[in-house]
Enzyme design. Structure first.
Site, PDB file in Angstrom:
ATOM      1  N   ASP A 115      74.426  18.347 -18.464  1.00  0.00           N
ATOM      2  CA  ASP A 115      73.441  17.576 -17.699  1.00  0.00           C
ATOM      3  C   ASP A 115      72.984  18.385 -16.489  1.00  0.00           C
ATOM      4  OD1 ASP A 115      73.616  14.648 -15.602  1.00  0.00           O
ATOM      5  OD2 ASP A 115      72.011  15.277 -16.952  1.00  0.00           O
ATOM      6  N   HIS A 116      71.661  18.359 -16.233  1.00  0.00           N
ATOM      7  CA  HIS A 116      71.119  19.092 -15.065  1.00  0.00           C
ATOM      8  C   HIS A 116      71.671  20.527 -15.014  1.00  0.00           C
ATOM      9  CE1 HIS A 116      68.982  15.716 -13.320  1.00  0.00           C
ATOM     10  NE2 HIS A 116      70.048  14.960 -13.535  1.00  0.00           N
ATOM     11  N   GLY A 160      70.331   5.877 -14.494  1.00  0.00           N
ATOM     12  CA  GLY A 160      70.494   4.561 -15.134  1.00  0.00           C
ATOM     13  C   GLY A 160      71.215   3.547 -14.263  1.00  0.00           C
ATOM     14  N   ASN A 169      70.678   8.008 -18.789  1.00  0.00           N
ATOM     15  CA  ASN A 169      71.862   8.624 -18.167  1.00  0.00           C
ATOM     16  C   ASN A 169      72.548   7.659 -17.195  1.00  0.00           C
ATOM     17  OD1 ASN A 169      70.730  10.809 -19.431  1.00  0.00           O
ATOM     18  ND2 ASN A 169      71.041  12.193 -17.731  1.00  0.00           N
TER      19      ASN A 169
HETATM   20  O1  G3H Z   1      72.135  12.878 -14.645  1.00  0.00           O
HETATM   21  C1  G3H Z   1      72.841  11.926 -14.389  1.00  0.00           C
HETATM   22  C2  G3H Z   1      72.284  10.609 -14.217  1.00  0.00           C
HETATM   23  O2  G3H Z   1      70.922  10.714 -14.013  1.00  0.00           O
HETATM   24  C3  G3H Z   1      73.062   9.804 -13.253  1.00  0.00           C
HETATM   25  O3  G3H Z   1      72.318   8.877 -12.541  1.00  0.00           O
HETATM   26  O4  G3H Z   1      74.276   8.187 -11.150  1.00  0.00           O
HETATM   27  O5  G3H Z   1      72.073   7.005 -10.966  1.00  0.00           O
HETATM   28  O6  G3H Z   1      73.501   6.718 -13.007  1.00  0.00           O
HETATM   29  P1  G3H Z   1      73.078   7.634 -11.881  1.00  0.00           P
HETATM   30 ZN    ZN Z   2      70.180  12.870 -13.726  1.00  0.00          ZN
END
Ligand code: G3H
Ligand code: ZN
Length: 278
Positions: free
Chosen positions: A82-83, A207, A227
């Site tokens: 992720d990222h 999310g 996410n």
């Molecule tokens: O990349 C990770 C998610 O975008 C996490 O977002 O912590 O607001 O659920 P969140």
């Molecule tokens: Zn994110």
């Protein structure tokens, strides 16, 4: 069950008309709670970890831990970077056995973002691994990064971005935010416009804190993945925090860790249930 390839998981989601959650992990307890949650619900999705969280361990440690936790699992789960913040992280994760990749170059000027994503896609597609990219800047706090510029995705950039990069999923900035400090305000007309234009499915970051009925509404706009990070981290941290509030001399790490796994699992089950109500 083995980790599944990200392309296979995308096909699974389309066939079953599912939104795939991507739950962020950092450690063993979060990983165990996520895997148990997927298994209990009998649905698949992603376990994700960001470049910044990989600093606590390593792609190899995370991959081996997830594979071990999945030993008796029968639902399809992909391990997703992720990222992804550097090409080195992408290569290290592919080498470690990750089956889905996000390269996040959204903080760069558009042409730089395109160049970085294109390079990553060429590399990952060689290994048969799909790539998620981000267009527009999502506000809020993601791990150790606070992004002030909450620049929504410009629909005029979407077609050429996807064509030039050949990315497989597109993370959009439509008023969603990372973390729990800011209130997300989803711009549905913008999401609908982007969904019309994009030839690849969309991803909603941030999310945690988005009302589930809004996630379900977004599902109608070619959304394939949502996410969740902060929500689960809170479930984990609160387990230890509430124990400490009761007893400042608490030291029973085994019982608390088991309780934390259950609390994470409960959140995972609730999210899977809520986002996929038809
Ligand atoms: O990349 C990770 C998610 O975008 C996490 O977002 O912590 O607001 O659920 P969140
Ligand atoms: Zn994110």
């Amino acid at each position: 069950m083995q980790l599944v390839n990200g392309f296979k998981l995308m096909e699974y989601a389309k066939e079953k008309k599912l939104i795939l959650p991507a739950f962020n992990t950092t450690n063993y307890e979060l990983t165990a709670g996520i895997v148990k949650g997927y298994e209990a619900m009998g649905l698949g999705g992603y376990i994700a970890i960001s470049s910044s969280n990989l600093k606590l361990s390593s792609p190899k440690i995370i991959a081996n831990m997830v594979k071990a936790a999945m030993k008796d699992v029968s639902t399809p789960i992909a391990l997703h970077l992720d990222h992804g913040k550097s090409f080195e992280d992408v290569k290290a994760c592919i080498d470690a056995g990750f089956t889905s990749i996000m390269v996040d170059a959204s903080h760069l000027p558009l042409e730089e973002n395109i160049k970085e994503v294109k390079r990553t896609v060429e590399y990952c597609h060689f290994y048969g691994i799909p790539v998620e990219a981000e267009l527009g800047a999502i506000g809020g706090k993601e791990d150790d990064h606070i992004s002030e510029e909450d620049a929504k995705t410009n629909p005029e950039d979407v077609r050429s971005f996807v064509e030039q990069t050949q990315c497989d999923m597109l993370a959009v900035a439509i008023g969603n935010v990372h973390g729990m400090d800011l209130v997300p305000k989803l711009d549905f007309p913008l999401l609908e416009e982007i969904a019309e234009i994009s030839s690849v499915p969309l991803v909603l970051h941030g999310g945690s804190g988005i009302p589930f009925n809004q996630v379900r509404r977004a599902r109608e706009n070619n959304l394939i993945k949502v996410n969740y990070g902060s929500d689960l981290r809170q479930a984990f941290i609160r387990t230890f925090g509430s124990a400490y509030e009761i007893n400042h001399n608490e030291f029973d790490i085994m019982s608390l860790s088991k309780e934390a796994i259950i609390n994470v699992e409960d959140r995972v089950k609730a999210i899977i249930r809520e986002v996929n109500i038809h």
